[in-house]
Write a protein that holds these residues in place. Structure first.
Motif, PDB file in Angstrom:
ATOM      1  N   LEU A 207      67.649  95.594 -42.579  1.00 13.95           N
ATOM      2  CA  LEU A 207      66.985  96.505 -43.508  1.00 13.95           C
ATOM      3  C   LEU A 207      65.477  96.450 -43.303  1.00 13.95           C
ATOM      4  O   LEU A 207      64.862  95.396 -43.422  1.00 13.95           O
ATOM      5  CB  LEU A 207      67.340  96.082 -44.936  1.00 13.95           C
ATOM      6  CG  LEU A 207      66.773  96.896 -46.086  1.00 13.95           C
ATOM      7  CD1 LEU A 207      67.243  98.323 -46.008  1.00 13.95           C
ATOM      8  CD2 LEU A 207      67.220  96.274 -47.406  1.00 13.95           C
ATOM      9  N   THR A 208      64.882  97.573 -42.993  1.00  9.39           N
ATOM     10  CA  THR A 208      63.437  97.651 -42.817  1.00  9.39           C
ATOM     11  C   THR A 208      62.751  97.332 -44.147  1.00  9.39           C
ATOM     12  O   THR A 208      63.112  97.898 -45.171  1.00  9.39           O
ATOM     13  CB  THR A 208      63.039  99.056 -42.357  1.00  9.39           C
ATOM     14  OG1 THR A 208      63.969  99.486 -41.380  1.00  9.39           O
ATOM     15  CG2 THR A 208      61.636  99.076 -41.804  1.00  9.39           C
ATOM     16  N   THR A 209      61.789  96.418 -44.097  1.00  7.27           N
ATOM     17  CA  THR A 209      61.219  95.947 -45.356  1.00  7.27           C
ATOM     18  C   THR A 209      59.696  95.903 -45.289  1.00  7.27           C
ATOM     19  O   THR A 209      59.131  95.391 -44.318  1.00  7.27           O
ATOM     20  CB  THR A 209      61.744  94.524 -45.661  1.00  7.27           C
ATOM     21  OG1 THR A 209      63.159  94.540 -45.635  1.00  7.27           O
ATOM     22  CG2 THR A 209      61.270  94.048 -47.023  1.00  7.27           C
ATOM     23  N   LEU A 210      59.038  96.462 -46.309  1.00  9.79           N
ATOM     24  CA  LEU A 210      57.594  96.270 -46.464  1.00  9.79           C
ATOM     25  C   LEU A 210      57.389  95.384 -47.682  1.00  9.79           C
ATOM     26  O   LEU A 210      57.930  95.661 -48.750  1.00  9.79           O
ATOM     27  CB  LEU A 210      56.866  97.603 -46.692  1.00  9.79           C
ATOM     28  CG  LEU A 210      56.958  98.696 -45.640  1.00  9.79           C
ATOM     29  CD1 LEU A 210      55.926  99.777 -45.922  1.00  9.79           C
ATOM     30  CD2 LEU A 210      56.748  98.135 -44.246  1.00  9.79           C
ATOM     31  N   PHE A 211      56.569  94.374 -47.517  1.00 14.24           N
ATOM     32  CA  PHE A 211      56.516  93.311 -48.503  1.00 14.24           C
ATOM     33  C   PHE A 211      55.046  93.014 -48.810  1.00 14.24           C
ATOM     34  O   PHE A 211      54.333  92.470 -47.983  1.00 14.24           O
ATOM     35  CB  PHE A 211      57.218  92.113 -47.847  1.00 14.24           C
ATOM     36  CG  PHE A 211      57.377  90.903 -48.688  1.00 14.24           C
ATOM     37  CD1 PHE A 211      58.471  90.780 -49.528  1.00 14.24           C
ATOM     38  CD2 PHE A 211      56.474  89.854 -48.616  1.00 14.24           C
ATOM     39  CE1 PHE A 211      58.645  89.639 -50.287  1.00 14.24           C
ATOM     40  CE2 PHE A 211      56.645  88.713 -49.381  1.00 14.24           C
ATOM     41  CZ  PHE A 211      57.735  88.607 -50.218  1.00 14.24           C
ATOM     42  N   VAL A 212      54.593  93.413 -49.992  1.00 14.03           N
ATOM     43  CA  VAL A 212      53.215  93.114 -50.387  1.00 14.03           C
ATOM     44  C   VAL A 212      53.205  91.765 -51.073  1.00 14.03           C
ATOM     45  O   VAL A 212      54.029  91.507 -51.953  1.00 14.03           O
ATOM     46  CB  VAL A 212      52.672  94.182 -51.364  1.00 14.03           C
ATOM     47  CG1 VAL A 212      51.299  93.772 -51.875  1.00 14.03           C
ATOM     48  CG2 VAL A 212      52.606  95.533 -50.694  1.00 14.03           C
ATOM     49  N   THR A 213      52.310  90.889 -50.677  1.00 12.08           N
ATOM     50  CA  THR A 213      52.291  89.570 -51.313  1.00 12.08           C
ATOM     51  C   THR A 213      50.898  88.971 -51.261  1.00 12.08           C
ATOM     52  O   THR A 213      50.040  89.389 -50.488  1.00 12.08           O
ATOM     53  CB  THR A 213      53.289  88.610 -50.638  1.00 12.08           C
ATOM     54  OG1 THR A 213      53.272  87.381 -51.329  1.00 12.08           O
ATOM     55  CG2 THR A 213      52.933  88.380 -49.186  1.00 12.08           C
ATOM     56  N   HIS A 214      50.670  88.017 -52.131  1.00 15.14           N
ATOM     57  CA  HIS A 214      49.439  87.238 -52.067  1.00 15.14           C
ATOM     58  C   HIS A 214      49.724  85.817 -51.607  1.00 15.14           C
ATOM     59  O   HIS A 214      48.835  84.989 -51.526  1.00 15.14           O
ATOM     60  CB  HIS A 214      48.755  87.212 -53.435  1.00 15.14           C
ATOM     61  CG  HIS A 214      48.222  88.544 -53.844  1.00 15.14           C
ATOM     62  ND1 HIS A 214      47.242  89.187 -53.131  1.00 15.14           N
ATOM     63  CD2 HIS A 214      48.527  89.367 -54.870  1.00 15.14           C
ATOM     64  CE1 HIS A 214      46.973  90.346 -53.708  1.00 15.14           C
ATOM     65  NE2 HIS A 214      47.747  90.475 -54.751  1.00 15.14           N
ATOM     66  N   ASP A 215      51.013  85.569 -51.325  1.00 15.59           N
ATOM     67  CA  ASP A 215      51.416  84.218 -50.978  1.00 15.59           C
ATOM     68  C   ASP A 215      51.376  84.075 -49.454  1.00 15.59           C
ATOM     69  O   ASP A 215      52.333  84.380 -48.758  1.00 15.59           O
ATOM     70  CB  ASP A 215      52.826  83.974 -51.530  1.00 15.59           C
ATOM     71  CG  ASP A 215      53.313  82.583 -51.195  1.00 15.59           C
ATOM     72  OD1 ASP A 215      52.512  81.774 -50.681  1.00 15.59           O
ATOM     73  OD2 ASP A 215      54.498  82.312 -51.440  1.00 15.59           O
ATOM     74  N   LEU A 216      50.215  83.617 -48.938  1.00 17.09           N
ATOM     75  CA  LEU A 216      50.024  83.575 -47.488  1.00 17.09           C
ATOM     76  C   LEU A 216      50.989  82.631 -46.802  1.00 17.09           C
ATOM     77  O   LEU A 216      51.420  82.876 -45.680  1.00 17.09           O
ATOM     78  CB  LEU A 216      48.588  83.152 -47.173  1.00 17.09           C
ATOM     79  CG  LEU A 216      47.509  84.068 -47.728  1.00 17.09           C
ATOM     80  CD1 LEU A 216      46.133  83.533 -47.374  1.00 17.09           C
ATOM     81  CD2 LEU A 216      47.687  85.470 -47.197  1.00 17.09           C
ATOM     82  N   SER A 217      51.352  81.562 -47.495  1.00 21.23           N
ATOM     83  CA  SER A 217      52.160  80.546 -46.820  1.00 21.23           C
ATOM     84  C   SER A 217      53.542  81.069 -46.457  1.00 21.23           C
ATOM     85  O   SER A 217      54.176  80.570 -45.534  1.00 21.23           O
ATOM     86  CB  SER A 217      52.277  79.310 -47.706  1.00 21.23           C
ATOM     87  OG  SER A 217      52.869  79.675 -48.929  1.00 21.23           O
ATOM     88  N   CYS A 218      54.012  82.090 -47.166  1.00 20.02           N
ATOM     89  CA  CYS A 218      55.371  82.558 -46.882  1.00 20.02           C
ATOM     90  C   CYS A 218      55.413  83.565 -45.736  1.00 20.02           C
ATOM     91  O   CYS A 218      56.464  83.826 -45.185  1.00 20.02           O
ATOM     92  CB  CYS A 218      56.004  83.156 -48.130  1.00 20.02           C
ATOM     93  SG  CYS A 218      55.465  84.835 -48.471  1.00 20.02           S
TER      94      CYS A 218
END
Ligand SMILES: Nc1ncnc2c1ncn2[C@@H]1O[C@H](COP(=O)(O)OP(=O)(O)OP(=O)(O)O)[C@@H](O)[C@H]1O
Ligand SMILES: [Mg+2]
Lengths: 282, 259
Positions: free
Chosen positions: B195-206
């Motif tokens: 599944l094509t996924t766009l993922f906005v996050t502030h968690d750089l480590s992940c």
């Protein structure tokens, strides 16, 4: 008590009107309560009233005027509410004041007696004619079948317009539809319940149902039941004590609301006494 | 078959006073997992709304899943795009239960006049199971915590059986364990369903664990794009967030103690 009154044509008409109007208004009420726009009812009622006065003044059918002007205000409120620059209540408030102003204006311009206008303000379910019933019947059937047919889209739109939009439902269309239905229902009920009081028959049954359930389908059903009950009980009081029918119907719906508040399960905390409080501490 | 699922060409989006996207171009291939990071107000959420057809394009061309987006035509596209928004304004008193909320994810695909059937309920229950919310399925939506609401939103997006998944800071209000659970979950779904996924996050480590490609956004532009290990250097981050390299180093060390 003498129940022979049910044999009279005018009483049968009134009972049928209360049934149809109760269902239509109370169903609309669920939208109004859940979408947090309670004053849409007052606003539309005044729009319909202003339209009816326009008809009386210019000499065309007041119901046509009522219908036209209430749909027109729905068409203004819809985009304003949808774009989200004004809160729905603010845009409704602006339109409401305009409609009130127009109503007074037309009243002032109207020559002769204003009794026709006042009738629309108070309403009188006991003088309903066959054509009033047909109109109420059409509106009730349309409202109920649209809710039935589009229940899932309506449920999603009421739940959250952005969510509905995000899953591919044309939420704006349904919002406008709901506003138009509100206008149509109020117009059709104007002669029976009256412009001043119709607001309560929209709001109270739905607010009462809201107290009693966490399920939207049940809320629609309960609300309709309360709407019809308000109409019938109010009618009886009106007849036996010779009171204005609109007023008795509205008071009955308020009493139903108060009873629902008292018995609301939402106000109770479930089973906290049965558990000891100091459980599971390390 | 066309392998480019998303093609954004020079997209410009403006809200009244300021420009939120200034000519952004991005291509995403089928099956990619893309992380989007950047400071607050960079335009990350706006980029996602462009992808699912809710953003108002001033200029540029956008093609997603074969649909060319013009204002007002996005409904058929959105049926195929699962979107988990950053904030959800849910009325806590709404008379609707968790399972029904997840079922809303099926409503678009079902289309007008069709009621959810047995298979829809199975899909919904499976989605609830995946996000660990089966036990609360009958709860009124207003009785959930913030993190539980987030899981429900993810379940709703999954119930759509989307071809494209957009997640806007899905782990922001989750507890420590839930954050990694959701991340694993999203990765697992990506891997099994491609599944094509766009993922906005502030968690750089992940990001390095999860993403094929990272997009850095700043002030309405795409500021950098590439593999997470290449791109997420202390120097890049210091420029992205406008702070000295030494500070970035220090903070990242603290953020990644073990491993
Ligand atoms: N509804 C809106 N009305 C006006 N301006 C907006 C609106 N939404 C966003 N903006 C502006 O657009 C720019 C980009 O916003 P966007 O929400 O895309 O940022 P973001 O990268 O998602 O930020 P965050 O990390 O805080 O979620 C910001 O400058 C913001 O002020
Ligand atoms: Mg954002």
């Amino acid at each position: 008590m003498d129940f022979s009154i049910f044999g009279y044509q005018f009483m049968q008409n009134a009972i049928l009107s209360a049934f149809l109007g109760g269902i239509a208004c109370a169903t609309i009420g669920v939208f109004v309560v859940l979408m947090h726009m309670p004053f849409i009812g007052v606003c539309m009622a005044h729009a319909a009233f202003a339209g009816a006065l326009l008809g009386l003044w210019l000499g065309f059918n007041p119901l046509v005027g009522a219908f036209g002007v209430s749909l027109l205000s729905a068409a203004i409120i819809g985009p304003l509410a949808d774009r989200g620059e004004l809160s729905p209540e603010t845009s409704i408030g602006v339109i409401f004041s305009l409609m009130l102003g127009l109503a007074f204006l037309f009243m002032g311009l109207m020559p002769g007696t204003k009794s026709g206008a006042l009738e629309l303000l108070w309403g009188s379910i006991l003088t309903n004619t066959r054509s009033d019933i047909i109109l109420l019947g059409i509106v009730a059937v349309v409202v109920v079948s649209l809710v039935f047919l589009f229940f899932k889209e309506i449920q999603a739109t009421i739940f959250n317009r952005d969510t509905a939009l995000a899953v591919g439902i044309p939420a704006a269309l349904f919002l406008y539809g709901i506003l138009f239905l509100t206008g149509a229902t109020i117009t059709a009920s104007l002669r029976s319940i009256g412009g001043l009081l119709i607001f309560s028959l929209i709001l109270n049954p739905a607010a009462a149902a809201y107290q009693l359930t966490y399920n939207m389908k049940k809320m629609f059903l309960l609300s309709a039941a309360f709407g019809v009950l308000s109409g019938w009980v109010g009618l009886l009081f009106s007849y036996f004590f010779n009171l204005p029918s609109g007023a008795t119907i509205v008071v009955t719906s308020s009493v139903i609301f108060l009873i629902a508040v008292v018995f609301s399960p939402k106000r109770k905390v479930k089973g906290w006494q049965s558990k000891p409080l100091q459980e599971e501490q390390p | 078959m066309d392998n480019e699922l998303i093609v954004i060409d020079n997209a410009v989006v403006s809200y009244r006073e300021d420009i939120a996207l200034r000519g952004v171009s991005l291509k995403v291939a089928r099956g990619e997992f893309i992380g989007i990071i950047g400071p607050n107000g960079a335009g990350k959420t706006t980029l996602l709304t462009v992808v699912n057809g809710m953003g108002k394009l001033l200029d540029g061309k956008v093609r997603v899943l074969g649909h060319y987006l013009t204002p007002g035509n996005g409904h058929s596209l959105r049926k195929k795009v699962g979107y988990v928004p950053q904030v959800q304004n849910i009325d806590p008193r709404m008379p609707i239960c968790v399972r029904e909320v997840v079922m809303i994810g099926r409503y678009g695909i079902l289309g007008l006049f069709r009621r959810p059937g047995k298979s829809d309920y199975e899909i919904v229950d499976e989605a609830l199971e995946l996000v660990g919310m089966s036990e609360l399925a009958q709860r009124p939506i207003g009785h959930l915590s913030g993190g539980e609401l987030q899981r429900v939103a993810i379940a709703r997006a999954l119930a759509q059986q989307p071809e494209l998944l957009l997640l806007d800071e899905p782990t922001a209000s989750l507890d420590w364990k839930a954050q990694s659970d959701i991340l694993e979950l999203v990765k697992m779904i990506h891997n099994t369903r491609f599944l094509t996924t766009l993922f906005v996050t502030h968690d750089l480590s992940c990001l390095p664990v999860a993403c094929d490609r990272v997009v850095l956004m700043k002030k309405g532009t795409i500021w950098g794009e590439g593999s997470p290990d290449e791109l997420l250097t202390d120097i890049n981050l210091s420029r992205l967030y406008d702070m000295p390299v030494s500070v970035v180093e220090k903070r990242r060390e603290k953020a990644l103690p073990v491993n």
